[in-house]
Design a protein around this motif. Sequence first.
Motif: not given
Length: 460
Positions: A257-263, A265-272, A284-286, A294-303
């Motif tokens: 699992s990879c958790l992103l925290v910041g403002p 986050l729609d403007s970020f891409t996640v690469t495994w 799989h990304a939520e 006021g911050t956002q969190t985004l969870l991305s997971q790699l199987s």
Amino acid sequence: MDSVHTTRQLKLIGHGSFSVPSDTAPVVSIRRSLPDLLKGDRAVLECDITSMSSADLYVTFQSNGVDISSKDFVQLPKGSGLLSISRRFSVPKKHWTKDKHFSCKVTQGFSDKVTSTPTGSIFGKSPLVFMTTACVPFNTTDNERNWGSTLLCTAWGFDPHIEWISETQRSSGSKVSISLNADGRVVVSSELQVPQTEWKTGKVYSCQVSDKSLNRINKENVSVCAVTPPASKVVGVYVQGPPLEELQQNATRLTVSCLLVGPSLDSFTVTWKINEQIESGGVHAEAPVLQSNGTQTLLSQLSLSAQDWHAHKRVTCEAKHLSELPLHRYQFPPIVTLTHRDLNELSPLDPVSLDCLVSGFYPPEVIIFWEKNGIRIPSSSQTNAPVWKDKDNVKYSTSSHLNIFNTLDENSTYSCVVRHESSPAPFTSTITDVFGMATHTHSLYYISSTDDHLQLTVHL
């Protein structure tokens, strides 16, 4: 000589009967005429004369102190108090140069002259452009409340016109307003509403301002990459290994699992990556979740396979802001679907149309070709439709058609092959044994002839 508009405006200032000294000096001012501008007369000057006595006078328009109009004589009624009039004059095009300044001169009696303060240089300057952006809620075409970016473009000049340009699309925008500054320059503003799904792709929007009268063009560009402050490009990245339950159960696949925290986050891409090799499968990304601070969190997971994990391969989660990606790096791979008509509806002599739908891709450039048994079919045999934009206003779709005919080789395999920059490997949809799916009754055809016609006989 150039003609002067003959319409006069006469106004009585004050009430009652009283006399006004004949030597009262009038107040003279000059400006461009906004009503005439809106009608298409771009170079009409308006001279306002107020606080006049009843003495006769005439009005002339000047360029750099030299008369460019004929004398417009005005006869005022006697003993009418203080009066005001207005005169208009269309400037000849030969005076549309940046070194010209215009004024209005009033001559009263034989020697009294009053001249307005000259205008600034209203001709010859390139239009100025200023752009701002704001993220605001607005109503979409589906009547749903949605967030997007409103781009505002403001231009100053002689006769500026605004056009919004994005890739191959052009628009005049919405909420267009036109006003006139005291210095004679026209101020035009226009808004363009961009859905957030399209704005965050990093697409560049241009506000192009043209002045056809002066043959001048100016342009300013804006994108999410250009207006994003540095603080919004900073994100916290936290990686967690497989949960203990998966390890104890000796599962063949494990979850990292990879958790992103910041403002924003729609403007970020996640690469495994596994050992620096990009992994596109098993990800799989939520959607980002807004937190109370006021911050956002985004969870991305790699199987990944348990074999890779226990081999101590290096697993990396990399987050990047769109502004750090190359142009068009934000990509959507195409979905390729191959269909055909029910063969039982066709006779054995009818061609079969294979339809290949290519949907949901970005950027909009794709290459489509067909293969038979792994061998490429000449492109002259296919028909490609133009690329169109999907309802989400971000992704694109297109289609391709191929006509084939029944042959003794019923086991042939036909493939629709699509190449797109989102993947080094082609996207393929295949169909096998096309004519073997039909249940036609075998027919015998005989052609006989007589002296005057041919006859076709069919035996089923």
